[in-house]
Design a protein around this motif. Structure first.
Motif, mmCIF file in Angstrom:
data_model
loop_
_atom_site.group_PDB
_atom_site.id
_atom_site.type_symbol
_atom_site.label_atom_id
_atom_site.label_comp_id
_atom_site.label_asym_id
_atom_site.label_seq_id
_atom_site.Cartn_x
_atom_site.Cartn_y
_atom_site.Cartn_z
ATOM 1 N N PHE A 77 66.890 -4.394 25.892
ATOM 2 C CA PHE A 77 68.190 -4.307 26.547
ATOM 3 C C PHE A 77 68.055 -4.489 28.051
ATOM 4 N N TYR A 78 69.179 -4.816 28.692
ATOM 5 C CA TYR A 78 69.200 -4.947 30.138
ATOM 6 C C TYR A 78 68.681 -3.646 30.767
ATOM 7 N N GLY A 79 67.784 -3.788 31.720
ATOM 8 C CA GLY A 79 67.204 -2.629 32.382
ATOM 9 C C GLY A 79 65.875 -2.190 31.800
ATOM 10 N N ASP A 80 65.570 -2.625 30.579
ATOM 11 C CA ASP A 80 64.250 -2.306 30.018
ATOM 12 C C ASP A 80 63.179 -2.997 30.854
ATOM 13 N N VAL A 81 62.054 -2.330 31.002
ATOM 14 C CA VAL A 81 60.881 -2.950 31.596
ATOM 15 C C VAL A 81 59.868 -3.088 30.469
ATOM 16 N N LEU A 82 59.617 -4.317 30.092
ATOM 17 C CA LEU A 82 58.732 -4.589 28.972
ATOM 18 C C LEU A 82 57.273 -4.557 29.417
ATOM 19 N N SER A 83 56.474 -3.856 28.661
ATOM 20 C CA SER A 83 55.024 -3.834 28.853
ATOM 21 C C SER A 83 54.451 -4.791 27.811
ATOM 22 N N ILE A 84 53.769 -5.827 28.278
ATOM 23 C CA ILE A 84 53.263 -6.853 27.374
ATOM 24 C C ILE A 84 51.740 -6.821 27.427
ATOM 25 N N LYS A 85 51.166 -6.276 26.372
ATOM 26 C CA LYS A 85 49.715 -6.134 26.269
ATOM 27 C C LYS A 85 49.161 -7.390 25.610
ATOM 28 N N MET A 86 48.286 -8.082 26.331
ATOM 29 C CA MET A 86 47.803 -9.369 25.854
ATOM 30 C C MET A 86 46.295 -9.368 25.617
ATOM 31 N N ALA A 87 45.891 -10.171 24.651
ATOM 32 C CA ALA A 87 44.470 -10.305 24.341
ATOM 33 C C ALA A 87 44.184 -11.738 23.898
ATOM 34 N N PHE A 88 43.003 -12.213 24.264
ATOM 35 C CA PHE A 88 42.508 -13.473 23.724
ATOM 36 C C PHE A 88 41.905 -13.160 22.364
ATOM 37 N N ASP A 89 42.159 -14.018 21.393
ATOM 38 C CA ASP A 89 41.703 -13.768 20.030
ATOM 39 C C ASP A 89 41.472 -15.107 19.336
ATOM 40 N N ASP A 90 40.769 -15.071 18.227
ATOM 41 C CA ASP A 90 40.549 -16.243 17.380
ATOM 42 C C ASP A 90 40.063 -17.460 18.184
ATOM 43 N N ILE A 91 38.991 -17.263 18.915
ATOM 44 C CA ILE A 91 38.424 -18.305 19.764
ATOM 45 C C ILE A 91 37.788 -19.390 18.890
ATOM 46 N N SER A 92 38.077 -20.644 19.232
ATOM 47 C CA SER A 92 37.535 -21.775 18.469
ATOM 48 C C SER A 92 36.915 -22.784 19.429
ATOM 49 N N LYS A 93 36.465 -23.893 18.891
ATOM 50 C CA LYS A 93 35.841 -24.945 19.700
ATOM 51 C C LYS A 93 36.797 -25.488 20.757
ATOM 52 N N TYR A 94 38.088 -25.560 20.427
ATOM 53 C CA TYR A 94 39.059 -26.201 21.311
ATOM 54 C C TYR A 94 40.038 -25.250 21.988
ATOM 55 N N GLY A 95 39.985 -23.970 21.670
ATOM 56 C CA GLY A 95 40.959 -23.079 22.289
ATOM 57 C C GLY A 95 40.903 -21.669 21.738
ATOM 58 N N PHE A 96 42.038 -21.023 21.741
ATOM 59 C CA PHE A 96 42.131 -19.620 21.366
ATOM 60 C C PHE A 96 43.592 -19.254 21.133
ATOM 61 N N ASP A 97 43.792 -18.098 20.546
ATOM 62 C CA ASP A 97 45.119 -17.503 20.469
ATOM 63 C C ASP A 97 45.249 -16.488 21.594
ATOM 64 N N ILE A 98 46.457 -16.300 22.063
ATOM 65 C CA ILE A 98 46.792 -15.170 22.916
ATOM 66 C C ILE A 98 47.785 -14.337 22.120
ATOM 67 N N THR A 99 47.489 -13.053 21.968
ATOM 68 C CA THR A 99 48.422 -12.148 21.286
ATOM 69 C C THR A 99 49.193 -11.359 22.338
ATOM 70 N N TYR A 100 50.416 -11.003 21.988
ATOM 71 C CA TYR A 100 51.321 -10.284 22.884
ATOM 72 C C TYR A 100 51.915 -9.111 22.106
ATOM 73 N N HIS A 101 51.692 -7.909 22.600
ATOM 74 C CA HIS A 101 52.304 -6.723 22.000
ATOM 75 C C HIS A 101 53.335 -6.232 23.009
ATOM 76 N N VAL A 102 54.613 -6.385 22.663
ATOM 77 C CA VAL A 102 55.712 -6.127 23.595
ATOM 78 C C VAL A 102 56.324 -4.762 23.293
ATOM 79 N N LEU A 103 56.283 -3.882 24.297
ATOM 80 C CA LEU A 103 56.808 -2.520 24.174
ATOM 81 C C LEU A 103 57.799 -2.258 25.305
ATOM 82 N N ASN A 104 58.798 -1.388 25.047
ATOM 83 C CA ASN A 104 59.685 -1.011 26.140
ATOM 84 C C ASN A 104 59.130 0.213 26.858
ATOM 85 N N GLN A 105 59.866 0.723 27.844
ATOM 86 C CA GLN A 105 59.353 1.826 28.655
ATOM 87 C C GLN A 105 59.251 3.145 27.879
#
Length: 142
Positions: A77-105
């Motif tokens: 909602f408007y006014g929420d400050v989202l905390s986005i916890k990110m991690a590199f995962d599933d690393i391969s020869k050409y790249g990787f995934d980035i995961t995002y865990h989105v939480l409010n305050q």
């Protein structure tokens, strides 16, 4: 109907804090799906910047998004400050995934997401291998 499930790893490489703006709301008066994707993009830029990279310069390569998956878990909602916890995962020869865990305050889960990022040479329009220096940094679990 099968639902997308995004697994969130136990490690975190970076956390971004991003407020929900009034322009991020949809007709339901909550965070719109298009706005969430834009917020994830901003969070990814902060993550890369934390390591001294950008999507165009990451250890001699550039990045291109191969896929995205978002699992909505709650409303933002408007006014929420989202905390986005990110991690590199599933690393391969050409790249990787980035995961995002989105939480409010209140630490309530808003979404889980992942983007598949590949190393790309924009001049020659082709995939290239993940640079060793990048791989070494992102393999380290924070």
């Amino acid at each position: 109907m099968a639902r997308i499930k995004v697994a969130i790893p136990h490690h975190i490489h970076f956390t971004a804090s991003i407020p929900v703006r009034v322009t991020d709301l949809n007709y339901g008066n909550h965070l719109g799906n298009d706005a969430l994707l834009s917020i994830l993009h901003e969070a990814r830029m902060q993550l890369l910047g934390h390591f001294g990279w950008s999507e165009l310069t990451i250890g001699g390569a550039s990045m291109i998004m191969a896929d995205v998956a978002i699992e909505y878990k709650g409303e933002g909602f408007y006014g929420d400050v989202l905390s986005i916890k990110m991690a590199f995962d599933d690393i391969s020869k050409y790249g990787f995934d980035i995961t995002y865990h989105v939480l409010n305050q209140q630490n309530k889960e808003v979404a889980r997401a992942k983007t598949g990022m590949l190393c790309f040479d924009y001049q020659n329009r082709k995939l290239i291998a993940l640079p060793d220096e990048v791989k070494a940094k992102i393999e380290t679990k924070a």
